[in-house]
Enzyme design. Sequence first.
Site, PDB file in Angstrom:
ATOM      1  N   HIS A  65       0.500  -1.332   0.069  1.00  0.00           N
ATOM      2  CA  HIS A  65      -0.007   0.582   0.269  1.00  0.00           C
ATOM      3  C   HIS A  65       0.898   1.393   0.207  1.00  0.00           C
ATOM      4  CE1 HIS A  65      -3.717  -1.915   0.470  1.00  0.00           C
ATOM      5  NE2 HIS A  65      -3.162  -2.952   1.775  1.00  0.00           N
ATOM      6  N   ASN A 138     -10.294  -2.994   1.725  1.00  0.00           N
ATOM      7  CA  ASN A 138      -9.696  -3.157  -0.325  1.00  0.00           C
ATOM      8  C   ASN A 138     -11.020  -2.930  -0.726  1.00  0.00           C
ATOM      9  OD1 ASN A 138      -7.130  -4.080   0.199  1.00  0.00           O
ATOM     10  ND2 ASN A 138      -7.343  -6.095   0.811  1.00  0.00           N
TER      11      ASN A 138
END
Length: 492
Positions: A65, A138
């Site tokens: 990320h 997510n």
Amino acid sequence: MDPYKYRPSSAFNSPFCTTNSGAPVFNNNSSLTVGARGPVLLEDYHLVEKLANFDRERIAERVVHARGASAKGFFEVTHDIAHLTCADFLRAPGVQTPVIVRFSTVIHERGSPETLRDPRGFAVKFYTREGNFDLVGNNFPVFFIRDGMKFPDMVHALKPNPKSHIQENWRVLDFFSHHPESLHMFTFLFDDIGIPQDYRHMDGSGVHTFTLINRAGKSTYVKFHWKPTCGVKSLLEEKAIRVGGANHSHATQDLYDSIAAGNYPEWKPSIQIMGPEHEDKFDFDPLDVTKTWPEDILPLQPVGRLVLNKNIDNFLYMNEQLAFCPSIVVPGVYYSDDKMLQTRIFSYSDTQRYRLGPNYLQLPANAPKCAHHNNHYDGSMNFMHRDEEIDYFPSRYDQVRHAEVYPIPSTVCSGKREKCIIQKENNFKQPGERYRSFTPDRQERFIRRWVEALSDPRITYEIRSIWITYWSQADKSLGQKLASRLNVRPSI
């Protein structure tokens, strides 16, 4: 004003340049030299300080990320779920809680294009009256693996080759050929939605199963979902190449420009709930993060709305130093025994301490907005001014006390210590159902992407055969089409 407590609030509160220690700088253009053309002197502390600071501007990149963008806003309750949870921020319709949200790609580096086929992170930090709550999810409702023991290996396989620093399909498909539970996630990643158009037009999911606890102590399993009010939009490969080639930060810019123009992104949060007493009634394990809960049996229930109406004003402070941890919950919300969630409870806080230091929760983006008190003192980069004399508990000189007891799950656990897989794996049913839900042209694009991935010259016949076997078990016609185009037989 106490000079020992003073900190600059802005880089522009002095009429002239200064050093970090506040000394005035009369020349910020030239180094100190011996004569006009002589050597530069090491005693030019301003030069040394300026270069040393520049050399250390970048902080450690997130392991995953790394590429992301953030925005601020609020969460508002629209539907009463107080019967399910004693969480203060969910206490009644109309209650608003400030939030900061970070969207991200997962595998690729900090400066990579935002048009690559990759899951997207959707992490929300709620600044509640009872502390922060981090919902770290997510855009897809499932994950590749179900046990955190495999997480480091999975990330290594998805990351570039350590020898060449090239991301290669053969490494990815070799690793996941050992993990058929990944098929469900691949029906999302290799689907058309594998490349979101931008961050505003994508779903969000808490992914894991959490637990809500009401004031009576009753526990309810819950899954969190976010649905964008402007709909889900994606990019097919050809357009993704064009968009990414023109602007590798297109999604970040779209988010920033939309908020600046008053076109505030909005999502409708909803939940699925299940009583723990019903978890054995399904042909899969409800705590298995590679599975979705059937919406026809466990329908989505609306909870509120999420609105992002303010851009961040400092990328380092509000994006790079922003830290999310699934371990950060509030009374009324708790974990479940989901193996991946249990692993993330430790891993995320640990990586933040490595990346930002042991006092990362003192950073403005991460600090709670409510009153807080503990005896966690000192440590590297502790910048909180404290003048108490009592740094222990309990004490008759400090009136701080225990908070009012709030309920936590009271599940009784029993069993022997063992390392094992779950009983109800059922790896192929849901991937097959999802594939069959696609339109014929969408199925064709899915097949084409898999043919391309499996055509990597370094992928062996054995690995291709294993994957065709897996997809055949999910959907017989899908396996046959892949086998025909790749000229490979299934391994069984």
